[in-house]
Design a protein around this motif. Sequence first.
Motif, short mmCIF file in Angstrom:
data_model
loop_
_atom_site.label_atom_id
_atom_site.label_comp_id
_atom_site.label_asym_id
_atom_site.label_seq_id
_atom_site.Cartn_x
_atom_site.Cartn_y
_atom_site.Cartn_z
N GLU A 169 0.86 -1.41 -0.22
CA GLU A 169 0.31 0.18 -0.15
C GLU A 169 1.11 1.14 0.09
O GLU A 169 0.75 1.48 -0.97
CB GLU A 169 -0.80 -0.36 1.37
N ASP A 170 2.46 1.19 0.64
CA ASP A 170 3.04 2.24 0.95
C ASP A 170 3.42 2.23 -0.47
O ASP A 170 3.31 3.27 -0.65
CB ASP A 170 3.73 2.07 1.68
N GLN A 227 5.40 5.66 -5.09
CA GLN A 227 5.36 4.79 -6.44
C GLN A 227 4.94 6.07 -7.60
O GLN A 227 4.43 6.09 -8.38
CB GLN A 227 5.96 3.78 -6.40
N GLY A 228 6.01 6.62 -8.15
CA GLY A 228 5.81 7.52 -9.06
C GLY A 228 4.87 8.82 -9.41
O GLY A 228 4.18 9.26 -9.72
N TYR A 280 15.42 6.36 -12.66
CA TYR A 280 14.76 6.51 -11.77
C TYR A 280 13.68 6.87 -13.54
O TYR A 280 12.14 7.68 -12.92
CB TYR A 280 14.23 7.88 -11.20
N GLY A 281 13.98 6.62 -14.67
CA GLY A 281 12.94 6.68 -15.75
C GLY A 281 13.08 8.12 -16.26
O GLY A 281 11.96 8.41 -16.59
N LYS A 282 13.96 8.30 -16.28
CA LYS A 282 14.30 9.51 -17.20
C LYS A 282 13.44 10.98 -16.35
O LYS A 282 12.56 11.15 -16.79
CB LYS A 282 14.17 9.76 -18.81
N PRO A 283 13.50 11.75 -14.79
CA PRO A 283 12.27 12.35 -14.92
C PRO A 283 13.08 13.54 -15.12
O PRO A 283 14.35 13.78 -15.27
CB PRO A 283 12.80 12.06 -13.52
#
Length: 199
Positions: A15-16, A21-22, A92-95
């Motif tokens: 749940e956390d 996330q994201g 981190y996926g290209k933030p």
Amino acid sequence: MRKQLGDRLPEWTEEDRALVQGSNDFYGMNTYCANYIKNIPHPAKPEDFTGNLELLLENKDGKSIGELTQSPWLRPYPQGFRKLIKWISDRYGKPIIYVTENGTSVLGENDKTKEEILNDDFRVKYFEDHLQALAEARTFDGVDVRGYMAWSLLDNFEWAEGYETRFGVTYVDYEGGQKRYPKKSAKAIGQIFDRLIEK
């Protein structure tokens, strides 16, 4: 990381994770320098924050990672800046990334005359090299960097070093009524951006 830091890391429920996330809008990055690292072969001390690593400013041959500054922990290494920002982007996926602090102190700056302080070529070189590395990270590495904030606008009270260390692009005369004078680096930053940013 869990192996190194053990129960000092929080436990996350599913749940956390789903909640967090994201959920960020951007990644804010304060960075000044890089370090060599060395594994510490025994269990981490309770106050450890490095992941049971020794942070070093010199390699095993005694070669410094960068030039000395007034801050004992800071030696400029722009290649490390580029590598770090690329690693963050890849990991981190290209933030979207904003560099929220980046700058340097100058060795012996407080001992110089006002005129010498205002002619802060070392700081200009730091910004030239780090902004070039940032431009390369964006252009060649695909990092989505959207902003850069130099540390700092004014000389100020540094939390770990007091008034002994100056990071500002503006000289503050602490003994002369707090009068402020732009240093060479204050003028150079705009010129560096003009050179690096595609119009």
